[in-house]
Design a protein around this motif. Sequence first.
Motif, PDB file in Angstrom:
ATOM      1  N   GLN A  13       0.827  -1.198   0.000  1.00  0.00           N
ATOM      2  CA  GLN A  13       0.000   0.000   0.000  1.00  0.00           C
ATOM      3  C   GLN A  13       0.866   1.254   0.000  1.00  0.00           C
ATOM      4  OE1 GLN A  13      -2.217   1.278   3.585  1.00  0.00           O
ATOM      5  NE2 GLN A  13      -4.041   1.236   2.298  1.00  0.00           N
ATOM      6  N   THR A  14       1.934   1.247   0.788  1.00  0.00           N
ATOM      7  CA  THR A  14       2.826   2.398   0.834  1.00  0.00           C
ATOM      8  C   THR A  14       3.493   2.624  -0.509  1.00  0.00           C
ATOM      9  OG1 THR A  14       3.265   2.011   3.186  1.00  0.00           O
ATOM     10  CG2 THR A  14       4.821   3.399   2.002  1.00  0.00           C
ATOM     11  N   LEU A  15       3.971   1.554  -1.119  1.00  0.00           N
ATOM     12  CA  LEU A  15       4.601   1.675  -2.438  1.00  0.00           C
ATOM     13  C   LEU A  15       3.608   2.202  -3.460  1.00  0.00           C
ATOM     14  CD1 LEU A  15       6.927   1.230  -4.401  1.00  0.00           C
ATOM     15  CD2 LEU A  15       6.219  -1.169  -4.588  1.00  0.00           C
ATOM     16  N   SER A  16       2.391   1.660  -3.431  1.00  0.00           N
ATOM     17  CA  SER A  16       1.356   2.091  -4.364  1.00  0.00           C
ATOM     18  C   SER A  16       1.052   3.578  -4.195  1.00  0.00           C
ATOM     19  CB  SER A  16       0.086   1.263  -4.145  1.00  0.00           C
ATOM     20  OG  SER A  16      -0.938   1.681  -5.022  1.00  0.00           O
ATOM     21  N   ARG A  17       0.950   4.012  -2.950  1.00  0.00           N
ATOM     22  CA  ARG A  17       0.673   5.429  -2.703  1.00  0.00           C
ATOM     23  C   ARG A  17       1.824   6.320  -3.168  1.00  0.00           C
ATOM     24  NH1 ARG A  17      -2.012   5.037   3.390  1.00  0.00           N
ATOM     25  NH2 ARG A  17      -4.191   4.839   2.705  1.00  0.00           N
ATOM     26  N   GLY A  18       3.049   5.848  -2.962  1.00  0.00           N
ATOM     27  CA  GLY A  18       4.199   6.625  -3.422  1.00  0.00           C
ATOM     28  C   GLY A  18       4.194   6.791  -4.930  1.00  0.00           C
ATOM     29  N   ILE A  19       3.869   5.716  -5.630  1.00  0.00           N
ATOM     30  CA  ILE A  19       3.768   5.784  -7.090  1.00  0.00           C
ATOM     31  C   ILE A  19       2.651   6.728  -7.506  1.00  0.00           C
ATOM     32  CG2 ILE A  19       3.208   4.450  -9.167  1.00  0.00           C
ATOM     33  CD1 ILE A  19       4.621   2.054  -7.772  1.00  0.00           C
ATOM     34  N   ARG A  53       8.293  13.084   1.720  1.00  0.00           N
ATOM     35  CA  ARG A  53       9.633  13.162   2.294  1.00  0.00           C
ATOM     36  C   ARG A  53      10.505  11.998   1.806  1.00  0.00           C
ATOM     37  NH1 ARG A  53      11.287  16.193   6.536  1.00  0.00           N
ATOM     38  NH2 ARG A  53      13.273  15.311   5.828  1.00  0.00           N
ATOM     39  N   THR A  54       9.932  10.803   1.721  1.00  0.00           N
ATOM     40  CA  THR A  54      10.689   9.649   1.231  1.00  0.00           C
ATOM     41  C   THR A  54      11.081   9.843  -0.230  1.00  0.00           C
ATOM     42  OG1 THR A  54       9.534   8.169   2.759  1.00  0.00           O
ATOM     43  CG2 THR A  54      10.636   7.145   0.874  1.00  0.00           C
ATOM     44  N   LEU A  55      10.129  10.303  -1.050  1.00  0.00           N
ATOM     45  CA  LEU A  55      10.420  10.549  -2.462  1.00  0.00           C
ATOM     46  C   LEU A  55      11.446  11.665  -2.628  1.00  0.00           C
ATOM     47  CD1 LEU A  55       6.776  10.284  -3.832  1.00  0.00           C
ATOM     48  CD2 LEU A  55       8.619   8.631  -4.191  1.00  0.00           C
ATOM     49  N   GLU A  56      11.379  12.663  -1.762  1.00  0.00           N
ATOM     50  CA  GLU A  56      12.382  13.747  -1.767  1.00  0.00           C
ATOM     51  C   GLU A  56      13.769  13.190  -1.493  1.00  0.00           C
ATOM     52  OE1 GLU A  56      11.709  18.091  -0.372  1.00  0.00           O
ATOM     53  OE2 GLU A  56      10.530  16.795   0.963  1.00  0.00           O
ATOM     54  N   ASP A  57      13.868  12.314  -0.509  1.00  0.00           N
ATOM     55  CA  ASP A  57      15.162  11.745  -0.138  1.00  0.00           C
ATOM     56  C   ASP A  57      15.825  11.020  -1.311  1.00  0.00           C
ATOM     57  OD1 ASP A  57      14.908  12.711   2.414  1.00  0.00           O
ATOM     58  OD2 ASP A  57      14.237  10.800   3.292  1.00  0.00           O
ATOM     59  N   VAL A  61      11.044  13.662  -6.159  1.00  0.00           N
ATOM     60  CA  VAL A  61      10.271  14.899  -6.133  1.00  0.00           C
ATOM     61  C   VAL A  61      11.150  15.992  -5.522  1.00  0.00           C
ATOM     62  CG1 VAL A  61       8.045  13.694  -5.911  1.00  0.00           C
ATOM     63  CG2 VAL A  61       9.214  14.530  -3.863  1.00  0.00           C
ATOM     64  N   ALA A  62      10.813  17.232  -5.820  1.00  0.00           N
ATOM     65  CA  ALA A  62      11.583  18.369  -5.315  1.00  0.00           C
ATOM     66  C   ALA A  62      10.635  19.514  -5.010  1.00  0.00           C
ATOM     67  CB  ALA A  62      12.626  18.791  -6.347  1.00  0.00           C
ATOM     68  N   ARG A  63      11.101  20.463  -4.210  1.00  0.00           N
ATOM     69  CA  ARG A  63      10.293  21.629  -3.850  1.00  0.00           C
ATOM     70  C   ARG A  63      10.670  22.811  -4.727  1.00  0.00           C
ATOM     71  NH1 ARG A  63       7.814  20.953   1.263  1.00  0.00           N
ATOM     72  NH2 ARG A  63       8.524  19.011   2.244  1.00  0.00           N
ATOM     73  N   ASP A  64       9.653  23.547  -5.176  1.00  0.00           N
ATOM     74  CA  ASP A  64       9.930  24.776  -5.915  1.00  0.00           C
ATOM     75  C   ASP A  64      10.164  25.910  -4.909  1.00  0.00           C
ATOM     76  OD1 ASP A  64       7.470  25.691  -4.981  1.00  0.00           O
ATOM     77  OD2 ASP A  64       6.508  25.746  -6.941  1.00  0.00           O
ATOM     78  N   GLY A  67       7.805  26.247  -2.094  1.00  0.00           N
ATOM     79  CA  GLY A  67       7.625  25.107  -1.204  1.00  0.00           C
ATOM     80  C   GLY A  67       6.655  24.068  -1.708  1.00  0.00           C
ATOM     81  N   ARG A  68       6.176  24.226  -2.931  1.00  0.00           N
ATOM     82  CA  ARG A  68       5.282  23.231  -3.516  1.00  0.00           C
ATOM     83  C   ARG A  68       6.100  22.120  -4.171  1.00  0.00           C
ATOM     84  NH1 ARG A  68       1.838  27.412  -6.991  1.00  0.00           N
ATOM     85  NH2 ARG A  68       4.019  27.932  -7.444  1.00  0.00           N
ATOM     86  N   MET A  69       5.451  20.978  -4.396  1.00  0.00           N
ATOM     87  CA  MET A  69       6.152  19.799  -4.868  1.00  0.00           C
ATOM     88  C   MET A  69       6.044  19.657  -6.383  1.00  0.00           C
ATOM     89  SD  MET A  69       7.028  19.221  -1.858  1.00  0.00           S
ATOM     90  CE  MET A  69       8.227  18.036  -2.478  1.00  0.00           C
ATOM     91  N   GLU A  70       7.133  19.208  -6.987  1.00  0.00           N
ATOM     92  CA  GLU A  70       7.155  18.904  -8.412  1.00  0.00           C
ATOM     93  C   GLU A  70       8.043  17.684  -8.628  1.00  0.00           C
ATOM     94  OE1 GLU A  70       8.641  22.450 -10.183  1.00  0.00           O
ATOM     95  OE2 GLU A  70      10.647  22.250  -9.324  1.00  0.00           O
ATOM     96  N   LEU A  71       7.966  17.106  -9.812  1.00  0.00           N
ATOM     97  CA  LEU A  71       8.788  15.933 -10.098  1.00  0.00           C
ATOM     98  C   LEU A  71      10.263  16.304 -10.040  1.00  0.00           C
ATOM     99  CD1 LEU A  71       6.795  14.315 -13.034  1.00  0.00           C
ATOM    100  CD2 LEU A  71       6.827  13.611 -10.643  1.00  0.00           C
ATOM    101  N   GLY A  72      11.079  15.387  -9.504  1.00  0.00           N
ATOM    102  CA  GLY A  72      12.497  15.649  -9.325  1.00  0.00           C
ATOM    103  C   GLY A  72      13.338  15.232 -10.513  1.00  0.00           C
ATOM    104  N   ALA A  73      14.548  15.799 -10.582  1.00  0.00           N
ATOM    105  CA  ALA A  73      15.454  15.531 -11.696  1.00  0.00           C
ATOM    106  C   ALA A  73      15.874  14.064 -11.766  1.00  0.00           C
ATOM    107  CB  ALA A  73      16.679  16.420 -11.580  1.00  0.00           C
ATOM    108  N   ARG A  74      15.865  13.373 -10.631  1.00  0.00           N
ATOM    109  CA  ARG A  74      16.271  11.966 -10.619  1.00  0.00           C
ATOM    110  C   ARG A  74      15.390  11.120 -11.528  1.00  0.00           C
ATOM    111  NH1 ARG A  74      19.894   8.175 -10.841  1.00  0.00           N
ATOM    112  NH2 ARG A  74      19.323   6.253  -9.772  1.00  0.00           N
ATOM    113  N   LEU A  75      14.131  11.522 -11.692  1.00  0.00           N
ATOM    114  CA  LEU A  75      13.228  10.774 -12.570  1.00  0.00           C
ATOM    115  C   LEU A  75      13.723  10.765 -14.004  1.00  0.00           C
ATOM    116  CD1 LEU A  75       9.602  11.652 -11.422  1.00  0.00           C
ATOM    117  CD2 LEU A  75      10.654   9.394 -11.503  1.00  0.00           C
TER     118      LEU A  75
END
Length: 233
Positions: A13-19, A53-57, A61-64, A67-75
Motif C-alpha cells: 500500500q505504501t509503495l502504491s501510494r508513493g507511485i 519526504r521519502t520521495l524527496e530523499d 520529487v523536489a520543492r519549488d 515550497g510546492r512539490m514537483e517531479l524531481g530531476a532523478r526521474l
Amino acid sequence: MVSDSRKTASTSQTLSRGIRVLEVLADAQEALSVDQIAERLEVHRSIAYRLIRTLEDHGLVARDPAGRMELGARLAALAAGIKHDLQAAALPELTTVANELGMTCFVAVLDREECVTLVSVEPRHAVASVAQRPGSRHPFTAGAPGRAVLSQLPAEEWPEDVAEEVRDVAARGYADSHGEVIENLSAVAVPLSLRGHNPAALAVVYLSSAHTPAELAERLKAAAKAVRDALGG
C-alpha cells in the motif's frame, strides 16, 4: 508483532501510494502543495507528507521556491534507462521530422491499456508547437497513436468500440485523429513494430498543417523504417 502477510499488505500500500504521488504530479503538470496532493490521493495530510519526504530523499520529487512539490530531476535519469536502445535509435529521426515538418514528433509505446509517450522532440524554430511530455499517457482507444498501436495486436484483442477504425488503420498503414485526446489538437501516427519491444507508434501532434494526414503519414513511415533499420529490423 505484525504478521508477514500484514507487513506485505502495508508495504504494498505504501509503495502504491508513493507511485500515485508521482502520477498525480505528472498529471498536474504544475507544482502542488502537500494539501493538494493529499486531497488527490484521498489520504490524511500526514500520510502524504511522509510519502513526499521519502520521495524527496531519493530525488524523485523536489520543492519549488514556494515550497510546492514537483517531479524531481532523478526521474529523468531513471527514464533515460527505459528502452534505451529504442530512445537512442528514435531520437535522430524524431529531431529530423520535427524540424522538417515544424511539429512535435514522438514515440508512444503500449503499457497495458494505455499509450505512453516514451520520447519526444519539439521543432527548433516553429512559431508555435505542442508539448508532448515523455510519460504522458492516455487510453489506447483514443487518438491516432493508440489506434496505430492497436493495429499491431491480433484482431480479437481490439476493443469492440474502435475495432472498425483499427481495421481501417491496419489496411492503410496510419491513423489520424483530431481533438480526441486534447481539444483542437490533431495527430497522425504510424505503427512502429520492433522485435523485442511492445507495440509502439511514431507520431506527430500539431495545431494545423499545410500537409494532409496521408502526406504526414508517408514521412512518418520513412522515419519508422529508419528506426527499425537502426535496431536491426
